[in-house]
Design a protein around this motif. Structure first.
Motif, short mmCIF file in Angstrom:
data_model
loop_
_atom_site.label_atom_id
_atom_site.label_comp_id
_atom_site.label_asym_id
_atom_site.label_seq_id
_atom_site.Cartn_x
_atom_site.Cartn_y
_atom_site.Cartn_z
N SER A 234 0.81 -1.21 0.00
CA SER A 234 0.00 0.00 0.00
C SER A 234 0.85 1.27 0.00
CB SER A 234 -0.91 0.01 1.24
OG SER A 234 -0.13 0.03 2.42
N MET A 235 2.13 1.15 -0.31
CA MET A 235 3.02 2.30 -0.22
C MET A 235 4.14 2.21 -1.26
SD MET A 235 3.61 2.57 3.91
CE MET A 235 4.09 0.85 4.07
N ASN A 236 4.72 3.36 -1.58
CA ASN A 236 6.01 3.38 -2.24
C ASN A 236 7.09 3.11 -1.19
OD1 ASN A 236 4.43 5.88 -3.98
ND2 ASN A 236 5.38 4.21 -5.13
N VAL A 237 8.32 2.87 -1.65
CA VAL A 237 9.38 2.52 -0.71
C VAL A 237 10.64 3.30 -1.04
CG1 VAL A 237 10.23 0.56 -2.08
CG2 VAL A 237 10.52 0.56 0.42
N MET A 238 11.39 3.66 0.01
CA MET A 238 12.63 4.41 -0.15
C MET A 238 13.69 3.84 0.80
SD MET A 238 11.29 8.36 -0.43
CE MET A 238 10.27 8.88 -1.82
N PHE A 239 14.95 3.96 0.38
CA PHE A 239 16.07 3.48 1.18
C PHE A 239 17.13 4.58 1.26
CE2 PHE A 239 14.09 -0.05 -1.00
CZ PHE A 239 13.98 -1.04 -0.03
N LYS A 240 17.76 4.71 2.42
CA LYS A 240 18.92 5.59 2.54
C LYS A 240 20.14 4.69 2.62
CE LYS A 240 21.06 9.33 5.16
NZ LYS A 240 21.08 10.11 6.42
N ILE A 241 20.98 4.76 1.59
CA ILE A 241 22.15 3.88 1.47
C ILE A 241 23.40 4.74 1.31
CG2 ILE A 241 23.20 1.99 0.17
CD1 ILE A 241 20.39 1.26 -0.82
N ASN A 242 24.26 4.68 2.30
CA ASN A 242 25.49 5.48 2.28
C ASN A 242 25.20 6.95 1.97
OD1 ASN A 242 27.33 3.44 2.95
ND2 ASN A 242 27.49 2.76 0.81
N GLY A 243 24.16 7.47 2.59
CA GLY A 243 23.82 8.88 2.44
C GLY A 243 22.98 9.22 1.23
N GLU A 244 22.76 8.27 0.34
CA GLU A 244 21.96 8.50 -0.89
C GLU A 244 20.57 7.90 -0.71
OE1 GLU A 244 21.98 7.15 -5.62
OE2 GLU A 244 23.55 6.48 -4.24
N ASN A 292 26.22 -3.26 6.00
CA ASN A 292 25.80 -2.21 6.93
C ASN A 292 25.72 -0.84 6.27
OD1 ASN A 292 25.57 -3.92 9.24
ND2 ASN A 292 27.81 -3.90 9.44
N ALA A 293 25.41 -0.83 4.97
CA ALA A 293 25.33 0.43 4.23
C ALA A 293 23.92 1.00 4.19
CB ALA A 293 25.84 0.23 2.80
N VAL A 294 22.90 0.17 4.51
CA VAL A 294 21.51 0.64 4.50
C VAL A 294 21.23 1.30 5.85
CG1 VAL A 294 19.10 0.03 4.23
CG2 VAL A 294 20.85 -1.20 2.92
N GLU A 295 21.13 2.61 5.84
CA GLU A 295 20.96 3.36 7.08
C GLU A 295 19.51 3.42 7.53
OE1 GLU A 295 23.15 7.19 6.74
OE2 GLU A 295 23.86 6.33 4.85
N GLU A 296 18.59 3.60 6.55
CA GLU A 296 17.17 3.70 6.87
C GLU A 296 16.36 3.16 5.69
OE1 GLU A 296 15.76 7.48 8.48
OE2 GLU A 296 17.84 8.14 8.72
N ALA A 297 15.13 2.76 5.98
CA ALA A 297 14.18 2.37 4.93
C ALA A 297 12.79 2.75 5.41
CB ALA A 297 14.28 0.88 4.63
N TRP A 298 11.96 3.20 4.50
CA TRP A 298 10.60 3.56 4.89
C TRP A 298 9.65 3.42 3.71
CZ3 TRP A 298 14.61 7.04 4.30
CH2 TRP A 298 14.46 8.03 3.31
N GLY A 299 8.40 3.18 4.04
CA GLY A 299 7.33 3.22 3.06
C GLY A 299 6.64 4.57 3.17
#
Length: 356
Positions: A234-244, A292-299
């Motif tokens: 029910s959502m789009n998804v985003m990842f913060k990987i090494n600051g990107e 350990n490069a994935v800092e955050e993830a969210w929908g």
């Protein structure tokens, strides 16, 4: 301006106890309806008491899933104003969805007028508690009483309203997501970019499997190769990987162009953050999380706004994101976005549309 006939209910319902309301199960006193025929176009716009719709058993919606829908919200501010968040984006997406399913477009000004008048009439239903809002569900369907498969000549456009609290009862607590490697949600050339019922019906089996394991939702891979991450149920998804910030591209036509996604991408870029909208291989994700490069993830989506992902399950293995708690960027995005929506923070982009 759209001429809307109004028939007020003679039996208004009691307002619900919002602490007991579950998402999308309680509805206001009124609804908007408008008919379409190939001869008359859109006509007979009306607001009437909420209730069952008379639909012929042979209507195309019941047999061929010829429908599209949207989801947006009305918010009550501390000053008791009621406002919408980027309704023009939802209207644009609904008409693009209608094009894909060969359904007639609704004039954008008419749709916005219908939403505003209905919300204004049922304004007492807009809740004022923390995280509460009035969910708005416009939907358009073929009511053609004909079992032969062809483009429709008769449609019904409806809008209903539902007071809601937080989509997830856990609030901003991180959720667990299972990466789905068997079923497919959509493929290129299909209806992945459209908000239509068939997409969600096809997703239910995988969602049920995840739920049985205590997992909130599934994360879909592309239907053709099962190599690329696309979106959550029910959502789009985003990842913060090494600051990107990495989020799946819309160019494949298999990912829903979310309004919340669009807003977050703009907010991040305005702050100088690097955002990459691209094909994102699941193998790249696995390698990044193991390093350990994935800092955050969210929908992100209208219903939940922003939902932190604490754990992803893929092929029987669990991958914890960061330390498993909500990340600082995820929390900041939630605070900034909801701050604009509820009128607690400035609206630098002109995204807010007042109702009353």
């Amino acid at each position: 301006m759209l001429n809307i006939r109004v028939e007020k209910t003679t039996a208004p319902k009691a307002k619900p106890d919002m602490s007991k309301v579950t998402f999308g199960t309680t509805f206001t006193d009124h609804m908007f309806l408008m008919d379409y025929s190939s001869k008359e176009g859109w006509h007979d716009a009306r607001i009437v008491p909420y209730g069952p719709l008379p639909i012929d058993p042979s209507a195309a919606i019941l047999h061929y899933a010829m429908d599209v829908f949207e989801g947006l919200k009305a918010y009550r501010t501390a000053e008791n104003r009621i406002q919408l968040f980027r309704p023009d984006c939802n209207i644009e997406r609904m008409n693009n969805s209608a094009d894909r399913l060969s359904l007639p477009r609704v004039d954008p000004d008419d749709m916005l007028e219908a939403i505003r008048k209905l919300v204004a009439l049922d304004r007492d239903w807009v809740p004022s508690g923390e995280g509460e809002s009035l969910y708005i569900r416009p939907f358009l369907m073929s009511v053609e009483p004909d079992l032969s498969l062809h483009c429709t000549d008769h449609c019904l456009f409806c809008i209903i309203l539902s007071p809601v609290g937080c989509y997830y009862k856990t609030g901003l607590a991180p959720v667990s997501i299972a990466i789905e490697s068997e079923d497919a949600r959509t493929v290129r050339g299909g209806t992945g970019f459209a908000k239509c019922g068939g997409n969600y019906a096809a997703a239910q089996r995988a969602g049920a499997r995840a739920e049985q394991q205590g997992i909130s939702q599934v994360l879909w891979l592309d239907g053709a190769t099962k190599r690329y991450i696309e979106e959550v149920g029910s959502m789009n998804v985003m990842f913060k990987i090494n600051g990107e910030i990495v989020t799946p591209t819309l160019e494949t036509g298999t990912v829903l162009p979310g309004v919340t996604r669009r807003s977050i991408v703009q907010m991040l870029r305005d702050e100088g953050q690097k955002v990459s909208e691209r094909l994102f291989p699941v193998d790249e994700f696995v390698a990044a999380v193991e390093a350990n490069a994935v800092e955050e993830a969210w929908g992100c989506g209208t219903a939940a706004v922003v939902s932190p992902i604490g754990k992803l399950i893929y092929q029987g293995k669990e991958y914890v994101i960061g330390d498993g708690s909500i990340g600082p960027l995820t929390k900041k995005l939630y605070d900034e976005l909801t701050g604009i929506q509820w009128g607690k923070r400035p609206d630098p982009h002109g995204w807010i549309v007042p109702v009353v």
